[in-house]
Design an enzyme around this catalytic site. Structure first.
Site, PDB file in Angstrom:
ATOM      1  CG  HIS A  36      -0.349  -0.144   2.529  1.00 10.64           C
ATOM      2  ND1 HIS A  36       0.144  -1.353   2.994  1.00 10.64           N
ATOM      3  CD2 HIS A  36      -0.133   0.746   3.529  1.00 10.64           C
ATOM      4  CE1 HIS A  36       0.610  -1.196   4.217  1.00 10.64           C
ATOM      5  NE2 HIS A  36       0.472   0.084   4.569  1.00 10.64           N
ATOM      6  CG  HIS A  59       1.036   5.245   4.098  1.00  9.21           C
ATOM      7  ND1 HIS A  59       0.191   5.138   5.179  1.00  9.21           N
ATOM      8  CD2 HIS A  59       1.758   4.098   4.059  1.00  9.21           C
ATOM      9  CE1 HIS A  59       0.396   3.969   5.770  1.00  9.21           C
ATOM     10  NE2 HIS A  59       1.341   3.328   5.111  1.00  9.21           N
TER      11      HIS A  59
END
Length: 156
Positions: A100, A102
């Protein structure tokens, strides 16, 4: 999809999230723990644990979506800065084993990600930097432009 992955649960609709945007390959949603206001996560819809296993087309789509979100955050709140942050493995600080990115709007004094807590490191010598660059170049040449090396692969 992984049965015990919170991001897979969000992608599959089994867990709630404040959705921001998505594509066929990616999904973006507000981070449950807002380290800074406006903190968004961009994830692949497929369960991929680390950047090392990320196919180039999904990586490109994640970055395209992150750039769109960064521009939207700038339009919404005009933060004076922004971080893109991606971590892998325990030593890298990865908390959820689903790759992922950010997207974090930043403000002066927000207390997030104090870089170089002991001051910036001294510059490395050009000989050391050239040797490291040569190792990476040789590995890139050996693996090809779109290769995804096995996690067990080692540098020459």
């Amino acid at each position: 999809m992984s049965a015990d992955c919170p991001f897979c649960d969000i992608v599959a609709g089994r867990a709630s999230a404040s959705l921001v945007a998505g594509s066929a390959l990616t999904l973006a949603f507000m981070d449950l723990r807002q380290a800074v206001p406006g903190h968004v996560l961009v994830v692949p819809r497929a369960h991929i644990e680390t950047i090392y296993d990320l196919p180039p087309d999904i990586a490109a789509e994640m970055m395209r979506l992150a750039v769109r979100i960064a521009r939207a955050l700038r339009s919404v709140d005009d933060p004076p800065g922004l971080n893109l942050w991606q971590s892998n493995g325990d030593a890298g600080g990865q908390e959820v084993p689903h790759v992922h990115l950010h997207v974090q709007p930043r403000r002066h004094g927000d207390g997030l990600l104090g870089l170089y807590p002991h001051g910036p490191p001294a510059p490395a010598s050009h000989d050391v930097l050239d040797a490291m660059a040569d190792n990476v170049r040789r590995q890139l040449a050996a693996s090809g432009p779109d290769a995804i090396p096995s996690p067990a692969a080692s540098l020459p």
